[in-house]
Design a protein around this motif. Structure first.
Motif, short mmCIF file in Angstrom:
data_model
loop_
_atom_site.label_atom_id
_atom_site.label_comp_id
_atom_site.label_asym_id
_atom_site.label_seq_id
_atom_site.Cartn_x
_atom_site.Cartn_y
_atom_site.Cartn_z
N LEU A 72 0.85 -1.18 0.00
CA LEU A 72 0.00 0.00 0.00
C LEU A 72 0.89 1.23 0.00
N VAL A 73 0.33 2.37 -0.40
CA VAL A 73 1.06 3.64 -0.37
C VAL A 73 0.40 4.52 0.68
N TYR A 74 1.21 4.94 1.66
CA TYR A 74 0.76 5.85 2.70
C TYR A 74 1.24 7.24 2.31
N ASN A 75 0.32 8.11 1.94
CA ASN A 75 0.61 9.45 1.44
C ASN A 75 0.16 10.49 2.45
N THR A 76 1.04 11.44 2.74
CA THR A 76 0.64 12.58 3.56
C THR A 76 0.94 13.85 2.78
N THR A 77 -0.06 14.70 2.67
CA THR A 77 0.07 15.98 1.99
C THR A 77 0.15 17.07 3.04
N TYR A 78 1.12 17.96 2.87
CA TYR A 78 1.36 19.04 3.83
C TYR A 78 1.24 20.38 3.12
N THR A 79 0.72 21.38 3.83
CA THR A 79 0.72 22.75 3.34
C THR A 79 1.26 23.64 4.46
N VAL B 209 5.05 29.87 2.83
CA VAL B 209 6.29 29.83 2.04
C VAL B 209 7.51 30.01 2.94
N ALA B 210 7.42 30.86 3.94
CA ALA B 210 8.55 31.14 4.83
C ALA B 210 9.03 29.90 5.58
N ASP B 211 8.18 28.89 5.75
CA ASP B 211 8.56 27.68 6.48
C ASP B 211 8.98 26.53 5.57
N ALA B 212 8.80 26.68 4.27
CA ALA B 212 9.01 25.57 3.34
C ALA B 212 10.45 25.06 3.34
N ARG B 213 11.42 25.94 3.30
CA ARG B 213 12.83 25.51 3.25
C ARG B 213 13.19 24.70 4.49
N PHE C 45 3.52 19.99 -0.22
CA PHE C 45 4.39 18.85 -0.49
C PHE C 45 3.62 17.58 -0.14
N CYS C 46 4.05 16.47 -0.72
CA CYS C 46 3.52 15.19 -0.26
C CYS C 46 4.68 14.24 -0.02
N ASP D 182 4.85 23.97 15.05
CA ASP D 182 3.62 24.41 15.71
C ASP D 182 2.43 24.20 14.77
N LYS D 183 1.59 25.18 14.64
CA LYS D 183 0.39 25.04 13.81
C LYS D 183 0.58 25.68 12.44
N ARG D 184 1.83 25.93 12.05
CA ARG D 184 2.10 26.54 10.75
C ARG D 184 2.00 25.52 9.62
N ILE D 185 2.00 24.23 9.96
CA ILE D 185 1.91 23.18 8.95
C ILE D 185 0.65 22.37 9.19
N VAL D 186 -0.08 22.14 8.11
CA VAL D 186 -1.29 21.32 8.18
C VAL D 186 -1.09 20.15 7.23
N GLY D 187 -1.52 18.97 7.65
CA GLY D 187 -1.37 17.81 6.80
C GLY D 187 -2.58 16.90 6.87
N PHE D 188 -2.73 16.09 5.84
CA PHE D 188 -3.75 15.04 5.86
C PHE D 188 -3.17 13.83 5.17
N SER D 189 -3.57 12.66 5.62
CA SER D 189 -3.02 11.41 5.11
C SER D 189 -4.06 10.62 4.33
N THR D 190 -3.57 9.86 3.36
CA THR D 190 -4.40 9.01 2.52
C THR D 190 -3.69 7.67 2.35
N LEU D 191 -4.43 6.59 2.49
CA LEU D 191 -3.87 5.27 2.24
C LEU D 191 -4.37 4.83 0.87
N MET D 192 -3.44 4.44 0.00
CA MET D 192 -3.80 4.11 -1.38
C MET D 192 -3.28 2.72 -1.73
N GLU D 193 -3.92 2.13 -2.74
CA GLU D 193 -3.48 0.84 -3.25
C GLU D 193 -3.24 0.98 -4.74
#
Length: 127
Positions: free
Chosen positions: A19-26, A29-33, A72-73, A104-115
């Protein structure tokens, strides 16, 4: 009815796969690097040490249109939902807590399990 038959037939030929465990983050811009550095130098190596998740892929999402944030994912392969649950209990929650401590709370993410679906990109016409 035809779609049901096709799905049923497909389900019968589908074999157990990773399976593929995917997490997408937003994040802003200042925190991306800092996030990219931390993911590559700390997060991924720690996760790979457990041996539960494998084959990491880290990507920037290009279809994101907000100029004030980056997306990013991060994907890992995992054998089963039970194995993923074991990883979450033994390491995943701890890694999430570490991320929250740093960003802290500057990054938000959600996960998806895929096949993965068998046959994608293959010539199945018999020719």
């Amino acid at each position: 009815m035809l779609l049901h038959v096709k799905y049923t037939t497909f389900a019968k030929i589908n074999v157990a796969k990773m399976l593929v465990y995917n997490t997408t983050y937003t994040m802003p811009v200042a925190d991306a690097r800092e996030f990219v550095i931390w993911i590559n130098q700390s997060y991924i190596p720690k996760i790979l040490e457990s041996g539960i998740l494998s084959a990491p892929r880290f990507m920037r999402i290009l279809s994101h249109n907000d100029q004030e944030s980056e997306c990013f994912c991060l994907q890992f392969s995992v054998e089963s939902t039970a194995t993923l649950h074991k990883w979450y209990l033994t390491q995943g929650k701890q890694m999430n807590d570490e991320m929250l401590k740093i960003f802290d709370k500057r990054i938000v993410g959600f996960s998806t399990l895929m096949e993965e679906i068998d046959g994608c990109g293959e010539d199945n016409s018999g020719h």
